[in-house]
Design a protein around this motif. Sequence first.
Motif, PDB file in Angstrom:
ATOM      1  N   PRO A 219       0.818  -1.117  -0.111  1.00 30.66           N
ATOM      2  CA  PRO A 219       0.075   0.075   0.138  1.00 30.66           C
ATOM      3  C   PRO A 219       0.894   1.283  -0.007  1.00 30.66           C
ATOM      4  O   PRO A 219       2.014   1.169   0.556  1.00 30.66           O
ATOM      5  CB  PRO A 219      -0.900  -0.410   1.248  1.00 30.66           C
ATOM      6  N   GLY A 220       0.222   2.338  -0.628  1.00 24.85           N
ATOM      7  CA  GLY A 220       1.076   3.629  -0.711  1.00 24.85           C
ATOM      8  C   GLY A 220       1.308   3.680  -2.278  1.00 24.85           C
ATOM      9  O   GLY A 220       2.417   4.184  -2.390  1.00 24.85           O
ATOM     10  N   LEU A 221       0.445   3.558  -3.264  1.00 20.38           N
ATOM     11  CA  LEU A 221       0.625   3.966  -4.607  1.00 20.38           C
ATOM     12  C   LEU A 221       0.789   5.112  -4.814  1.00 20.38           C
ATOM     13  O   LEU A 221       0.420   5.798  -4.027  1.00 20.38           O
ATOM     14  CB  LEU A 221      -0.348   2.954  -5.391  1.00 20.38           C
ATOM     15  N   PRO A 222       1.488   5.634  -5.790  1.00 21.92           N
ATOM     16  CA  PRO A 222       1.616   7.151  -6.081  1.00 21.92           C
ATOM     17  C   PRO A 222       0.085   7.685  -6.377  1.00 21.92           C
ATOM     18  O   PRO A 222      -0.710   7.021  -7.032  1.00 21.92           O
ATOM     19  CB  PRO A 222       2.324   7.165  -7.426  1.00 21.92           C
ATOM     20  N   ASP A 223      -0.051   8.971  -5.740  1.00 17.38           N
ATOM     21  CA  ASP A 223      -1.382   9.561  -5.956  1.00 17.38           C
ATOM     22  C   ASP A 223      -1.693   9.754  -7.301  1.00 17.38           C
ATOM     23  O   ASP A 223      -2.761   9.639  -8.163  1.00 17.38           O
ATOM     24  CB  ASP A 223      -1.185  11.130  -5.404  1.00 17.38           C
ATOM     25  N   ALA A 224      -0.859   9.669  -8.374  1.00 17.54           N
ATOM     26  CA  ALA A 224      -0.946   9.916  -9.982  1.00 17.54           C
ATOM     27  C   ALA A 224      -1.575   8.557 -10.440  1.00 17.54           C
ATOM     28  O   ALA A 224      -1.975   8.712 -11.438  1.00 17.54           O
ATOM     29  CB  ALA A 224       0.476  10.049 -10.390  1.00 17.54           C
ATOM     30  N   ALA A 225      -1.579   7.572  -9.711  1.00 16.84           N
ATOM     31  CA  ALA A 225      -2.282   6.339 -10.115  1.00 16.84           C
ATOM     32  C   ALA A 225      -3.768   6.502 -10.191  1.00 16.84           C
ATOM     33  O   ALA A 225      -4.553   5.523 -10.878  1.00 16.84           O
ATOM     34  CB  ALA A 225      -1.687   5.001  -9.155  1.00 16.84           C
ATOM     35  N   TYR A 226      -4.337   7.360  -9.373  1.00 19.39           N
ATOM     36  CA  TYR A 226      -5.565   7.437  -9.198  1.00 19.39           C
ATOM     37  C   TYR A 226      -6.268   8.503  -9.895  1.00 19.39           C
ATOM     38  O   TYR A 226      -5.864   9.729  -9.762  1.00 19.39           O
ATOM     39  CB  TYR A 226      -6.017   7.777  -7.904  1.00 19.39           C
ATOM     40  N   GLU A 227      -7.355   8.418 -10.721  1.00 20.55           N
ATOM     41  CA  GLU A 227      -8.224   9.651 -11.384  1.00 20.55           C
ATOM     42  C   GLU A 227      -8.922   9.937  -9.951  1.00 20.55           C
ATOM     43  O   GLU A 227      -9.371   9.239  -9.289  1.00 20.55           O
ATOM     44  CB  GLU A 227      -9.143   9.092 -12.257  1.00 20.55           C
ATOM     45  N   ASN A 228      -9.035  11.107  -9.672  1.00 17.33           N
ATOM     46  CA  ASN A 228      -9.591  11.979  -8.551  1.00 17.33           C
ATOM     47  C   ASN A 228      -9.871  13.441  -8.824  1.00 17.33           C
ATOM     48  O   ASN A 228      -9.316  14.071  -9.754  1.00 17.33           O
ATOM     49  CB  ASN A 228      -8.764  11.763  -7.376  1.00 17.33           C
ATOM     50  N   ASP A 229     -10.741  14.003  -7.775  1.00 16.32           N
ATOM     51  CA  ASP A 229     -11.303  15.219  -8.067  1.00 16.32           C
ATOM     52  C   ASP A 229     -10.606  15.980  -6.737  1.00 16.32           C
ATOM     53  O   ASP A 229     -11.280  16.947  -6.227  1.00 16.32           O
ATOM     54  CB  ASP A 229     -12.907  15.391  -8.075  1.00 16.32           C
ATOM     55  N   GLY A 230      -9.834  15.248  -6.014  1.00 16.63           N
ATOM     56  CA  GLY A 230      -9.377  16.069  -4.798  1.00 16.63           C
ATOM     57  C   GLY A 230      -9.618  14.938  -3.554  1.00 16.63           C
ATOM     58  O   GLY A 230      -9.096  15.233  -2.447  1.00 16.63           O
ATOM     59  N   GLN A 231     -10.606  14.387  -3.821  1.00 14.52           N
ATOM     60  CA  GLN A 231     -10.885  13.571  -2.707  1.00 14.52           C
ATOM     61  C   GLN A 231     -10.268  12.189  -2.753  1.00 14.52           C
ATOM     62  O   GLN A 231     -10.814  10.943  -2.962  1.00 14.52           O
ATOM     63  CB  GLN A 231     -12.596  13.156  -2.698  1.00 14.52           C
ATOM     64  N   LEU A 232      -9.016  12.327  -2.103  1.00 22.00           N
ATOM     65  CA  LEU A 232      -8.099  11.186  -2.171  1.00 22.00           C
ATOM     66  C   LEU A 232      -7.414  11.116  -1.043  1.00 22.00           C
ATOM     67  O   LEU A 232      -6.616  12.253  -0.547  1.00 22.00           O
ATOM     68  CB  LEU A 232      -7.330  11.425  -3.637  1.00 22.00           C
ATOM     69  N   THR A 233      -7.352   9.945  -0.315  1.00 23.77           N
ATOM     70  CA  THR A 233      -6.485   9.779   0.776  1.00 23.77           C
ATOM     71  C   THR A 233      -4.957   9.595   0.246  1.00 23.77           C
ATOM     72  O   THR A 233      -4.767   8.821  -0.380  1.00 23.77           O
ATOM     73  CB  THR A 233      -6.679   8.382   1.599  1.00 23.77           C
ATOM     74  N   LYS A 234      -4.142  10.625   0.457  1.00 26.68           N
ATOM     75  CA  LYS A 234      -2.766  10.686  -0.061  1.00 26.68           C
ATOM     76  C   LYS A 234      -2.062   9.643   0.431  1.00 26.68           C
ATOM     77  O   LYS A 234      -1.957   8.961   1.373  1.00 26.68           O
ATOM     78  CB  LYS A 234      -2.282  12.284   0.339  1.00 26.68           C
ATOM     79  N   ARG A 235      -1.143   9.675  -0.429  1.00 30.30           N
ATOM     80  CA  ARG A 235      -0.237   8.440  -0.401  1.00 30.30           C
ATOM     81  C   ARG A 235       0.385   7.768   1.003  1.00 30.30           C
ATOM     82  O   ARG A 235       0.104   6.860   1.352  1.00 30.30           O
ATOM     83  CB  ARG A 235       1.095   8.457  -1.181  1.00 30.30           C
ATOM     84  N   HIS A 236       1.160   8.863   1.662  1.00 32.84           N
ATOM     85  CA  HIS A 236       1.614   8.502   3.074  1.00 32.84           C
ATOM     86  C   HIS A 236       0.687   8.456   3.856  1.00 32.84           C
ATOM     87  O   HIS A 236       0.978   7.316   4.859  1.00 32.84           O
ATOM     88  CB  HIS A 236       2.546   9.758   3.494  1.00 32.84           C
ATOM     89  N   VAL A 237      -0.444   9.063   4.118  1.00 26.58           N
ATOM     90  CA  VAL A 237      -1.477   8.653   4.973  1.00 26.58           C
ATOM     91  C   VAL A 237      -2.185   7.294   4.675  1.00 26.58           C
ATOM     92  O   VAL A 237      -2.476   6.782   5.468  1.00 26.58           O
ATOM     93  CB  VAL A 237      -2.511   9.775   4.875  1.00 26.58           C
ATOM     94  N   ARG A 238      -2.378   7.294   3.205  1.00 23.77           N
ATOM     95  CA  ARG A 238      -2.894   5.907   2.776  1.00 23.77           C
ATOM     96  C   ARG A 238      -2.034   4.764   3.290  1.00 23.77           C
ATOM     97  O   ARG A 238      -2.481   3.686   3.757  1.00 23.77           O
ATOM     98  CB  ARG A 238      -3.056   5.926   1.259  1.00 23.77           C
ATOM     99  N   ALA A 239      -0.820   4.675   3.253  1.00 21.72           N
ATOM    100  CA  ALA A 239       0.026   3.678   3.763  1.00 21.72           C
ATOM    101  C   ALA A 239      -0.114   3.548   5.262  1.00 21.72           C
ATOM    102  O   ALA A 239      -0.282   2.279   5.658  1.00 21.72           O
ATOM    103  CB  ALA A 239       1.596   4.073   3.390  1.00 21.72           C
ATOM    104  N   ALA A 240      -0.395   4.513   6.039  1.00 21.31           N
ATOM    105  CA  ALA A 240      -0.477   4.516   7.319  1.00 21.31           C
ATOM    106  C   ALA A 240      -1.741   3.728   7.607  1.00 21.31           C
ATOM    107  O   ALA A 240      -1.851   3.064   8.622  1.00 21.31           O
ATOM    108  CB  ALA A 240      -0.194   5.507   7.984  1.00 21.31           C
TER     109      ALA A 240
END
Length: 413
Positions: free
Chosen positions: A230-251
Amino acid sequence: MTPESPESLSLTPVTVVGIGADGWPGLPESARAALRTAEALIGGPRQLDLLPLDDCPGERVPWPSPLRPAVPGLLAAHAGRRIAVLASGDPMFYGIGRTLVETTDVPVRVLPHPSSVSYACARLGLPVEDTEVVTLVGRPVDRLAAALHDGRRVLVLSAGADTPAAVAALLTDRGFGPSRMTVLEQLGSAAEASYAGVAEDWSHAPGDALNVIAVDCARAADALRLGAVPGLPDAAYENDGQLTKRHVRAATLAALAPAPGELLWDVGGGSGSIGVEWLRTHPSCRAYAVERDPERALRIVRNAARLGVPQLEVVTGPAPDALAQLPAPDAVFIGGGLTAPGLLETCWDALPPGGRLVANTVTLESEALLADWYRCHGGDLVKLSVAHAVPVGGFTGWRQAMPVTQWSGVKVQ
């Protein structure tokens, strides 16, 4: 009831016979004997056609479609008869053997044949235990994307003659166009053949429907690198800003602690990143993403397909009402809507003992709510702060992202 239980032993057993592309000549005598004496021969039309009429006089019964829900009724219709079920290769490897064991009480005797994977590894000189297998039989080709890593070799169980072209298109679209593909047809038969090429230049016409595809994964130089944790690059996701960002996502995934076979509720799905990366940890994991906004829900579907987990179930509707019909979770993540009346209570009550709940927020109001839950239920209350280096004139400084308050707890009873 298991096939070995005392209740099942009173039933007439079903013999499941694995058969290869070489048909009757490739069967050992034990398998031939079971087919000769069977009063009902059940299988796909292609498999049934491999049996000689003189040697196998039993009634031939083709599987209906859809197959799985029809299995109990079909076996019941032939109860008391000697039944032989035909399967391609090894019946317990993505085969009918598992379906029989899981859907009926009838004892099962399995006579396996080498699987197409065993044949393919033998032809290519691959150790079976080191070769990842992805089946596309009855599954979308997007499932392959999760197995793509530079330098790995993957065996794909094909759904038909058009699968190699579909695989080549997916590889090219996902940044693995330089990958070499080898298609092996009719493995084990006299008509066995193979052909190869590079995914991005694939020009072969559809061949035999019975094929396996070996993929030597090679990532294009400009393709985004996706790791196995877990912790894929944010650029891997299509999003409108509602995205748990990479480092927080990994945690967050670390706190959720997915294990094989477990089910997640991702409440307030946003772009679907938590559910997606939960599913990528193991093929047997399951997840529901609950998102009230229809446009975001469709975006979650697209992200899940692109990142190799199209099995992510997306529920469109507000929580907690949208949670009412979902199966009980092993873990819950709440990424939005914490202040919705009853949401935390509904999610907590749905968890079994040992279940985990993780909630993230950036607002003071929701932080106060999580502080109350921490006082009542214990667990861990942490604040996650991430800063990124950015240009400051001719120098470099830190730009602080909004801090995220996270509460995680394990339900004791």
